[in-house]
Design a protein around this motif. Sequence first.
Motif, PDB file in Angstrom:
ATOM      1  N   ILE A   1     -16.612 -22.721  40.490  1.00  0.00           N
ATOM      2  CA  ILE A   1     -17.753 -23.578  39.094  1.00  0.00           C
ATOM      3  C   ILE A   1     -17.227 -25.193  39.499  1.00  0.00           C
ATOM      4  O   ILE A   1     -15.755 -25.148  39.361  1.00  0.00           O
ATOM      5  CB  ILE A   1     -17.510 -23.275  37.680  1.00  0.00           C
ATOM      6  CG1 ILE A   1     -17.228 -21.519  37.517  1.00  0.00           C
ATOM      7  CG2 ILE A   1     -17.367 -23.948  36.619  1.00  0.00           C
ATOM      8  CD1 ILE A   1     -17.015 -21.471  35.585  1.00  0.00           C
ATOM      9  N   ASP A   2     -18.230 -25.717  39.079  1.00  0.00           N
ATOM     10  CA  ASP A   2     -17.678 -27.159  39.699  1.00  0.00           C
ATOM     11  C   ASP A   2     -17.450 -27.615  38.579  1.00  0.00           C
ATOM     12  O   ASP A   2     -18.617 -27.688  37.276  1.00  0.00           O
ATOM     13  CB  ASP A   2     -19.568 -27.919  40.861  1.00  0.00           C
ATOM     14  CG  ASP A   2     -18.710 -29.067  40.311  1.00  0.00           C
ATOM     15  OD1 ASP A   2     -18.200 -29.661  39.535  1.00  0.00           O
ATOM     16  OD2 ASP A   2     -19.453 -29.813  41.308  1.00  0.00           O
ATOM     17  N   VAL A   3     -16.432 -28.016  37.939  1.00  0.00           N
ATOM     18  CA  VAL A   3     -16.721 -28.764  37.042  1.00  0.00           C
ATOM     19  C   VAL A   3     -16.315 -29.882  36.308  1.00  0.00           C
ATOM     20  O   VAL A   3     -17.113 -29.593  35.082  1.00  0.00           O
ATOM     21  CB  VAL A   3     -14.642 -28.601  36.420  1.00  0.00           C
ATOM     22  CG1 VAL A   3     -14.250 -28.970  35.609  1.00  0.00           C
ATOM     23  CG2 VAL A   3     -13.622 -26.866  36.593  1.00  0.00           C
ATOM     24  N   ALA A   4     -16.276 -30.400  37.464  1.00  0.00           N
ATOM     25  CA  ALA A   4     -17.235 -31.707  36.987  1.00  0.00           C
ATOM     26  C   ALA A   4     -18.592 -31.974  35.973  1.00  0.00           C
ATOM     27  O   ALA A   4     -19.070 -31.769  35.695  1.00  0.00           O
ATOM     28  CB  ALA A   4     -16.755 -32.877  37.520  1.00  0.00           C
TER      29      ALA A   4
ATOM     30  N   GLY B   1     -12.008 -37.668  45.039  1.00  0.00           N
ATOM     31  CA  GLY B   1     -10.567 -37.303  45.902  1.00  0.00           C
ATOM     32  C   GLY B   1     -10.450 -36.374  45.301  1.00  0.00           C
ATOM     33  O   GLY B   1      -9.210 -35.846  45.725  1.00  0.00           O
ATOM     34  N   ILE B   2     -10.288 -35.750  44.060  1.00  0.00           N
ATOM     35  CA  ILE B   2      -9.883 -34.440  43.437  1.00  0.00           C
ATOM     36  C   ILE B   2     -10.708 -33.353  43.801  1.00  0.00           C
ATOM     37  O   ILE B   2     -12.233 -33.370  43.418  1.00  0.00           O
ATOM     38  CB  ILE B   2      -9.872 -35.312  41.529  1.00  0.00           C
ATOM     39  CG1 ILE B   2      -8.998 -36.163  41.546  1.00  0.00           C
ATOM     40  CG2 ILE B   2      -9.762 -33.593  41.380  1.00  0.00           C
ATOM     41  CD1 ILE B   2      -8.310 -36.669  40.279  1.00  0.00           C
ATOM     42  N   GLN B   3     -10.818 -32.059  43.714  1.00  0.00           N
ATOM     43  CA  GLN B   3     -11.058 -31.556  44.183  1.00  0.00           C
ATOM     44  C   GLN B   3     -11.399 -30.736  42.337  1.00  0.00           C
ATOM     45  O   GLN B   3     -11.134 -30.676  41.405  1.00  0.00           O
ATOM     46  CB  GLN B   3     -10.044 -29.886  44.875  1.00  0.00           C
ATOM     47  CG  GLN B   3     -10.829 -28.331  45.023  1.00  0.00           C
ATOM     48  CD  GLN B   3     -11.822 -28.370  45.553  1.00  0.00           C
ATOM     49  OE1 GLN B   3     -13.685 -28.879  45.109  1.00  0.00           O
ATOM     50  NE2 GLN B   3     -12.500 -28.215  46.660  1.00  0.00           N
ATOM     51  N   THR B   4     -13.348 -30.489  42.730  1.00  0.00           N
ATOM     52  CA  THR B   4     -13.366 -30.231  40.808  1.00  0.00           C
ATOM     53  C   THR B   4     -14.256 -29.500  41.555  1.00  0.00           C
ATOM     54  O   THR B   4     -14.436 -28.281  39.982  1.00  0.00           O
ATOM     55  CB  THR B   4     -15.135 -30.870  40.662  1.00  0.00           C
ATOM     56  OG1 THR B   4     -16.063 -31.054  41.599  1.00  0.00           O
ATOM     57  CG2 THR B   4     -14.386 -32.543  40.755  1.00  0.00           C
ATOM     58  N   VAL B   5     -14.698 -27.736  42.250  1.00  0.00           N
ATOM     59  CA  VAL B   5     -14.624 -27.182  42.618  1.00  0.00           C
ATOM     60  C   VAL B   5     -13.864 -25.517  42.767  1.00  0.00           C
ATOM     61  O   VAL B   5     -12.529 -25.707  43.362  1.00  0.00           O
ATOM     62  CB  VAL B   5     -16.003 -26.871  43.747  1.00  0.00           C
ATOM     63  CG1 VAL B   5     -16.363 -25.484  44.167  1.00  0.00           C
ATOM     64  CG2 VAL B   5     -16.730 -27.459  44.009  1.00  0.00           C
ATOM     65  N   HIS B   6     -13.742 -25.033  41.056  1.00  0.00           N
ATOM     66  CA  HIS B   6     -12.710 -23.887  41.332  1.00  0.00           C
ATOM     67  C   HIS B   6     -12.895 -22.104  40.483  1.00  0.00           C
ATOM     68  O   HIS B   6     -14.303 -22.168  40.189  1.00  0.00           O
ATOM     69  CB  HIS B   6     -11.601 -24.192  40.226  1.00  0.00           C
ATOM     70  CG  HIS B   6     -11.044 -25.303  40.423  1.00  0.00           C
ATOM     71  ND1 HIS B   6      -9.844 -26.004  40.837  1.00  0.00           N
ATOM     72  CD2 HIS B   6     -11.508 -26.151  39.900  1.00  0.00           C
ATOM     73  CE1 HIS B   6      -9.520 -27.385  41.127  1.00  0.00           C
ATOM     74  NE2 HIS B   6     -10.218 -27.980  40.521  1.00  0.00           N
ATOM     75  N   ARG B   7     -12.481 -21.410  40.584  1.00  0.00           N
ATOM     76  CA  ARG B   7     -12.723 -19.821  40.494  1.00  0.00           C
ATOM     77  C   ARG B   7     -11.982 -20.130  39.483  1.00  0.00           C
ATOM     78  O   ARG B   7     -10.814 -19.649  38.979  1.00  0.00           O
ATOM     79  CB  ARG B   7     -11.946 -19.042  41.688  1.00  0.00           C
ATOM     80  CG  ARG B   7     -12.614 -18.919  43.439  1.00  0.00           C
ATOM     81  CD  ARG B   7     -12.761 -17.869  43.788  1.00  0.00           C
ATOM     82  NE  ARG B   7     -12.459 -16.353  43.456  1.00  0.00           N
ATOM     83  CZ  ARG B   7     -14.172 -16.137  43.314  1.00  0.00           C
ATOM     84  NH1 ARG B   7     -15.130 -16.938  43.661  1.00  0.00           N
ATOM     85  NH2 ARG B   7     -14.704 -14.414  42.583  1.00  0.00           N
ATOM     86  N   LEU B   8     -12.924 -19.794  38.814  1.00  0.00           N
ATOM     87  CA  LEU B   8     -12.453 -19.532  37.123  1.00  0.00           C
ATOM     88  C   LEU B   8     -13.513 -18.477  36.322  1.00  0.00           C
ATOM     89  O   LEU B   8     -14.306 -18.584  36.880  1.00  0.00           O
ATOM     90  CB  LEU B   8     -12.483 -20.557  36.926  1.00  0.00           C
ATOM     91  CG  LEU B   8     -12.468 -22.144  36.607  1.00  0.00           C
ATOM     92  CD1 LEU B   8     -12.574 -23.570  36.362  1.00  0.00           C
ATOM     93  CD2 LEU B   8     -10.832 -22.460  36.450  1.00  0.00           C
ATOM     94  N   PRO B   9     -13.255 -17.687  35.543  1.00  0.00           N
ATOM     95  CA  PRO B   9     -14.195 -16.936  34.308  1.00  0.00           C
ATOM     96  C   PRO B   9     -15.071 -17.990  33.540  1.00  0.00           C
ATOM     97  O   PRO B   9     -14.716 -18.794  32.491  1.00  0.00           O
ATOM     98  CB  PRO B   9     -13.050 -16.452  33.650  1.00  0.00           C
ATOM     99  CG  PRO B   9     -11.758 -16.938  33.623  1.00  0.00           C
ATOM    100  CD  PRO B   9     -11.574 -17.710  34.703  1.00  0.00           C
ATOM    101  N   ALA B  10     -16.486 -18.365  34.240  1.00  0.00           N
ATOM    102  CA  ALA B  10     -17.384 -18.948  33.475  1.00  0.00           C
ATOM    103  C   ALA B  10     -17.683 -18.941  32.203  1.00  0.00           C
ATOM    104  O   ALA B  10     -17.518 -19.644  31.450  1.00  0.00           O
ATOM    105  CB  ALA B  10     -19.115 -18.829  34.515  1.00  0.00           C
ATOM    106  N   THR B  11     -17.975 -17.905  31.499  1.00  0.00           N
ATOM    107  CA  THR B  11     -17.660 -17.618  30.351  1.00  0.00           C
ATOM    108  C   THR B  11     -16.790 -18.578  29.245  1.00  0.00           C
ATOM    109  O   THR B  11     -16.977 -19.267  28.590  1.00  0.00           O
ATOM    110  CB  THR B  11     -18.277 -16.105  29.915  1.00  0.00           C
ATOM    111  OG1 THR B  11     -19.090 -16.063  30.205  1.00  0.00           O
ATOM    112  CG2 THR B  11     -18.620 -16.328  28.117  1.00  0.00           C
ATOM    113  N   ALA B  12     -15.357 -18.128  29.785  1.00  0.00           N
ATOM    114  CA  ALA B  12     -14.447 -17.910  29.002  1.00  0.00           C
ATOM    115  C   ALA B  12     -14.461 -20.158  29.244  1.00  0.00           C
ATOM    116  O   ALA B  12     -13.896 -21.062  28.072  1.00  0.00           O
ATOM    117  CB  ALA B  12     -12.769 -18.058  29.979  1.00  0.00           C
TER     118      ALA B  12
END
Length: 171
Positions: free
Chosen positions: A61-64, A92-103
């Motif tokens: 998920i790209d949080v940004a 410079g901040i990593q915005t893509v992380h492995r996260l549970p999408a719905t939550a």
Amino acid sequence: MGTPIAVIAANLELLNKLPMQDNQKAPMARLERANKGMQDTTETLLWLSREATEELVASEIDVAALLQRLTDELWYLLDNKLVDLSFMPYEGIQTVHRLPATATYIVFNNLIRNAFQYTAEGKVELQVTTHGVVVSNQETDTMTNTEHNFEDSYGMGLILVERICQRLGWQ
């Protein structure tokens, strides 16, 4: 007969097959997003109610990008308000992380919705940091929240956010 959410989804699908005027497309899209939100919330509530600590499926998920999408979806809550919205820089901040999408969606959606809905005049800031996401609001209006008629909230969204974060070990 299916669940109310399934009935709504099936009827939305049928309505989408009919010819639609341009002025009907945006309301239809809102209905579809709302139905998806109900499905996601139901799924998360069921997950939270289970005794077992089964994991939710994680994806990239790209949080940004998610914050931007939610801001676009919830922008209507700022209509006719004197609220400045700012995204703090996250170069410079990593915005893509492995996260549970719905939550993840439910947590960010509730936090942004609350910030937009309960700021009558002031500033809302969204910030992606190396440690997470910060959603903050500053009310500068001299009227109190009761004068803005905010009594219609039961705080369920924040309770849901708190329970999801506790269950996932998020700070």
